[in-house]
Write a protein that holds these residues in place. Structure first.
Motif, PDB file in Angstrom:
ATOM      1  N   SER A  96     -13.960  -0.893  16.089  1.00 29.04           N
ATOM      2  CA  SER A  96     -13.259  -1.088  14.818  1.00 29.04           C
ATOM      3  C   SER A  96     -11.790  -0.715  14.976  1.00 29.04           C
ATOM      4  O   SER A  96     -11.464   0.395  15.401  1.00 29.04           O
ATOM      5  CB  SER A  96     -13.903  -0.235  13.717  1.00 29.04           C
ATOM      6  OG  SER A  96     -13.150  -0.288  12.530  1.00 29.04           O
ATOM      7  N   PRO A  98      -8.599  -1.380  12.301  1.00 34.96           N
ATOM      8  CA  PRO A  98      -8.113  -2.012  11.062  1.00 34.96           C
ATOM      9  C   PRO A  98      -6.816  -2.783  11.274  1.00 34.96           C
ATOM     10  O   PRO A  98      -6.058  -2.530  12.218  1.00 34.96           O
ATOM     11  CB  PRO A  98      -7.898  -0.808  10.128  1.00 34.96           C
ATOM     12  CG  PRO A  98      -8.713   0.295  10.705  1.00 34.96           C
ATOM     13  CD  PRO A  98      -8.720   0.068  12.180  1.00 34.96           C
ATOM     14  N   TRP A  99      -6.537  -3.699  10.337  1.00 36.01           N
ATOM     15  CA  TRP A  99      -5.352  -4.550  10.445  1.00 36.01           C
ATOM     16  C   TRP A  99      -4.066  -3.741  10.454  1.00 36.01           C
ATOM     17  O   TRP A  99      -3.104  -4.102  11.139  1.00 36.01           O
ATOM     18  CB  TRP A  99      -5.329  -5.560   9.299  1.00 36.01           C
ATOM     19  CG  TRP A  99      -5.153  -4.919   7.935  1.00 36.01           C
ATOM     20  CD1 TRP A  99      -6.137  -4.535   7.082  1.00 36.01           C
ATOM     21  CD2 TRP A  99      -3.904  -4.595   7.314  1.00 36.01           C
ATOM     22  NE1 TRP A  99      -5.595  -3.974   5.951  1.00 36.01           N
ATOM     23  CE2 TRP A  99      -4.227  -4.004   6.062  1.00 36.01           C
ATOM     24  CE3 TRP A  99      -2.563  -4.739   7.664  1.00 36.01           C
ATOM     25  CZ2 TRP A  99      -3.249  -3.559   5.180  1.00 36.01           C
ATOM     26  CZ3 TRP A  99      -1.583  -4.294   6.794  1.00 36.01           C
ATOM     27  CH2 TRP A  99      -1.914  -3.715   5.565  1.00 36.01           C
TER      28      TRP A  99
END
Length: 676
Positions: A96, A98-99
Motif C-alpha cells: 500500500s 497512498p497517492w
C-alpha cells in the motif's frame, strides 16, 4: 558457529525473529517501514540495491561537480525514503502506497533532480541571492520557479525526516526557520542558502554522508551477513562466559564489538540482546539490570574505535583532522566507558553470588579460532585507513570485496551440507542473494542518516545566514564574565551544553545530534577556552548517552521489551552503568590529556591507572557492596575518591587514592571480622 557449538551454549529461551522485529518497529523508527510483498517487494529491493551500487560508483569514480552529485544523491534518498516509510507507524497494509505519498515522492525527488540536471544553467543564478529575488531589481525570468522548487524540496525532505527520524530535530529546524525570517531575511535569501547553496541541506554533513558514510554503511551491512555478530558473541563467551556473572560480561564485550560496526544503539541492543539478555536472566540477574547492561554496552559501541559508527567521519571533518586521529584519541575514553560497565557488572554478580556458565557449555576456543578469518575485512580496513595507503572510500570498497570473499567458505560449506551433489550452483545463487541482500540493507540504512544530515545542514544554514552562532557566543561570554570564578563559569557552560545534547538526542540519530551540536555548542565551548578536539568529543559523547538517559531512553526501552522488565527502571540502571560517559567528558574538557592531547607515554599510563582505580571507586559506591554492604558515609567517600582519581592531577590522585584504598581496607577488615 557450528551446530556443536550452538548446542553447547546454555539452554536459554531467546526471542523469536518476529518478536525481535516487533521490538525494532516499536523503538527504532528506522525499522517502522512499509510492508512490500511479491513483485512490488522485488522492485523496491532492486531500486534500493541499485542505489547502493550508485553510492559506491559515485564515491569512487564520479567526476561530476559536488552539487550535481549531492542533489542526485538526495533525490534518490527521497525516492527510497517514501517507498520505505509510511505516513505513520501503524500504516502497515501490505503493498500500500497512498497517492499523496507518490505525489510527495515525485515532487521532492523532482526538485532535486531538476537542480541536478540544470546545474550548469543555474550556476550564474545561485551565485547571488539577489538574482533569484522575484521582487528585486536584478530579478530574472524563472525566479519564481527556483524558489518554488526549493520550497517543495525542503518540505518533502522535512516530511521524510518526520517519518524516519522523528520530530525533535524538526522542532529545532522549525524554531530556527522562524527566527531566520523574524531576523529580516527574505524568502529568496533563505531558499538560496538552504536549498541551492552549500550551507543548507548540501552542507558539510550531507557531503560527508555521500562521500564516506554511505559506503561504510554498505560495508557494515555486508559484514553483518558474514556472521561476525555470532563470532563476537562466541568470542566473548570464551573470554568471560565462565567468570562470575559471565553472561553479563559477555554482553558488554560482544555489544562493544558489534556496536562499533552497526552504528545503531537500538539495533545493536535488539540484535545481541536477543541472545545475551535471556542468558543474563537465566544466570540470576534481574530483568531491569540485564536489559540495562545490554543497552549501555550497545550504546557505547558508537564510541568504540576504530569504526565508531558513522559520526567519526563527521568529527574528522569538523575538527579538520584525519579519521585515524579521531579513532586514536577515542581509545582511552572508550576503554574507561566499558571498564566502568564491566566493573559494575562484576560487583553486581559478587553481590548476588552469581556464577558463570560452565566451561563445557561454552564454545570451544580452538573451534572458534577457525572463524578468525571473518576479521580480515576489519583488519585490512583499519590498516588501510591508519596508514593512509588508500582513501577512506577506497578502503571501504576493498573491505566490501574482502567481506564477500570471507563469506564464501561458510556459504559453500552450508550448501554442500544441504544439497550434496551440484552444491556449487546453489552456492553461487546464495552468494548472489547475499550480495543483493547486503546492498539492499545498506541502501536502506543510508536513508535515515542522509535525511538527518540534511536537516542538520539546515540548522547550520539558518545559523549562518542569521549570524546566530556569533550572537550565542557573545551572550555566553558575557554571562561567563558575570561569574567571578572562571572554572565555575566553564562548568556551567559545559552542564548546559550537556543538557542540550541529551534533550536533542532523545530519539534523534547520533549523527544528526552531533552535527547540530558541532554547529551550535562546540564553537561556544571553544570560545570559552576548551580546545577544538575536547569540545567536539564532549558534544559527541552526550549525544550518544541520550539513548540510555530517561525519560526517552530508546535503547534501554528496547532492552526492557526483550527482558520484559520495567522500562523506567531499566533506563535508570543503564544510566548508572554508563556513569563513566557522564564523567569522562568533563574530565577531558578541563584536561585534554585523556584525549592524548599535549601528553606523553608516562602521562598516559598514569591517567589510565588512576582513572581505572577511580572508576572502581565510583562503581562500588553506586553498587553499595564491597566484601559486605557499604554504609552511606563510606559510599560517599568512595564516590568522592573515585572522582578525584579520574580528574588528572597529582594532588587529586593522592586524595582519591587515600579515600578509595581506605574504604576498601575498612570494608575488608569489617568483612573478616564479621566472618570470624
Amino acid at each position: 558457529m557450528s551446530e556443536k557449538d550452538k548446542n553447547a551454549l546454555p539452554d536459554v529461551e531467546t526471542g523469536t525473529a518476529a518478536e525481535m522485529d516487533e521490538v525494532m518497529r516499536k523503538y527504532d523508527r528506522e525499522s517502522a517501514t512499509r510492508i512490500w510483498e511479491g513483485v512490488p517487494k522485488t522492485v523496491v529491493s532492486v531500486i534500493t540495491a541499485l542505489f547502493s551500487l550508485y553510492c559506491i560508483w559515485s564515491t569512487l569514480w564520479s567526476t561530476a561537480d559536488l552539487p550535481i552529485r549531492l542533489s542526485a544523491f538526495l533525490g534518490l534518498i527521497i525516492i527510497m525514503g517514501y517507498l520505505n516509510y509510511p505516513l505513520r507507524k501503524g500504516h502497515v497494509t501490505p503493498n500500500s502506497m497512498p497517492w499523496y505519498d507518490i505525489a510527495l515522492m515525485v515532487l521532492g525527488a523532482g526538485s532535486f533532480f531538476y537542480y541536478c540536471l540544470n546545474y550548469r544553467n543555474l550556476v550564474m543564478v545561485i551565485t547571488s541571492a539577489a538574482k533569484i529575488d522575484p521582487w528585486g531589481e536584478n530579478a530574472i525570468d524563472g525566479a519564481w520557479l527556483y524558489i518554488a522548487l526549493g520550497i517543495i524540496g525542503i518540505l518533502c525532505l522535512a516530511e521524510l525526516c518526520r517519518r524516519c527520524v522523528g520530530l525533535p530535530i524538526l522542532c529545532v529546524v522549525g524554531a530556527l526557520m522562524i527566527y531566520t525570517f523574524a531576523s529580516g531575511q527574505s524568502l529568496a535569501r533563505v531558499i538560496y542558502t538552504l536549498f541551492y547553496g552549500t550551507s543548507g541541506v548540501m552542507a558539510t554533513p550531507i557531503q560527508v554522508c555521500a562521500k564516506f558514510i554511505a559506503v561504510f554503511i554498505i560495508f557494515g551491512s555486508f559484514l553483518e551477513r558474514t556472521g561476525i555478530s555470532s563470532f563476537f558473541i562466541d568470542l566473548a563467551n570464551c573470554a568471560a562466559g565462565s567468570s562470575s556473572g559471565g553472561p553479563a560480561k559477555v554482553a558488554v564485550i560482544s555489544s562493544a564489538l558489534c556496536g562499533m560496526v552497526s552504528g545503531s544503539s537500538v539495533g545493536n541492543t535488539v540484535t545481541t540482546g536477543s541472545v545475551t539478555i535471556p542468558m543474563m536472566k537465566k544466570t540470576g540477574y534481574k530483568g531491569e539490570f540485564a536489559a540495562a547492561v545490554e543497552a549501555a554496552a550497545s550504546t557505547g559501541g558508537q564510541i568504540m574505535p576504530p569504526i565508531m559508527g558513522a559520526a567519526a567521519f563527521l568529527m574528522a571533518e569538523y575538527m579538520d583532522t584525519t579519521y585515524a586521529t579521531v579513532a586514536l584519541k577515542a581509545i582511552l575514553p572508550a576503554l574507561l566507558y566499558f571498564t566502568g560497565i564491566f566493573l559494575s557488572v562484576h560487583l553486581e554478580a559478587k553481590r548476588l553470588g552469581l556464577q558463570g556458565v560452565p566451561r563445557d557449555q561454552l564454545p570451544r576456543f580452538r573451534l572458534l579460532i577457525r572463524s578468525i578469518y571473518l576479521l580480515i575485512p576489519l583488519v585490512v580496513l583499519v590498516w588501510l585507513v591508519s596508514t593512509g595507503a588508500r582513501t577512506l572510500q577506497f578502503s571501504a570498497a576493498i573491505a566490501i570485496v574482502l567481506t564477500i570473499l570471507v563469506s564464501l567458505p561458510h556459504i559453500f560449506r552450508d550448501s554442500r551440507a544441504q544439497h550434496g551433489e551440484g552444491f556449487a550452483v546453489h552456492a553461487v545463487k546464495e552468494t548472489a542473494a547475499m550480495i543483493a541482500s547486503s546492498l539492499e540493507a545498506g541502501g536502506r540504512g543510508c536513508i535515515t542518516v542522509a535525511v538527518a544530515c540534511s536537516m542538520a545542514g539546515m540548522v547550520a544554514g539558518c545559523i549562518t545566514v542569521t549570524g546566530l552562532a556569533s550572537k550565542l557566543v557573545s551572550a555566553v561570554v558575557n554571562i561567563s564574565r558575570m561569574i567571578p570564578n572562571e572554572a565555575l563559569a566553564l562548568f556551567i557552560a559545559l552542564f548546559l551544553t550537556m543538557l542540550c545534547c541529551i534533550v536533542l538526542g532523545m530519539g534523534v540519530p547520533t549523527t544528526a545530534n552531533y552535527c547540530i551540536m558541532a554547529s551550535t555548542c562546540a564553537p561556544i565551548l571553544i570560545t570559552l577556552g576548551i580546545g577544538k578536539i575536547p569540545a567536539h568529543f564532549f558534544v559527541f559523547y552526550f549525544g550518544i548517552v541520550a539513548d540510555i538517559t530517561p525519560p526517552v531512553a530508546l535503547a534501554a526501552y528496547a532492552g526492557s521489551a526483550i527482558a520484559k522488565s520495567n522500562p523506567m527502571k531499566t533506563g535508570v540502571n543503564a544510566t548508572k552503568l554508563a556513569i563513566a560517559a557522564f564523567i569522562v567528558p568533563y574530565i577531558f574538557a578541563f584536561n585534554p590529556a585523556m584525549l592524548l592531547v599535549d601528553t606523553g607515554p608516562v602521562d598516559v599510563v598514569v591517567i589510565v591507572v588512576t582513572s581505572l582505580v577511580g572508576l572502581f571507586g565510583i562503581a562500588a559506591a553506586l553498587n553499595g557492596t564491597l566484601f559486605r554492604r557499604i554504609n552511606p558515609l563510606f559510599r560517599v567517600l568512595m564516590a568522592v575518591g573515585g572522582l578525584s582519581m579520574m580528574f588528572p592531577g597529582f594532588a587529586s590522585d593522592i586524595i582519591g587514592l587515600v579515600l578509595v584504598l581506605g574504604v576498601v581496607a575498612l570494608q575488608k577488615m569489617g568483612a573478616q571480622k564479621a566472618a570470624a
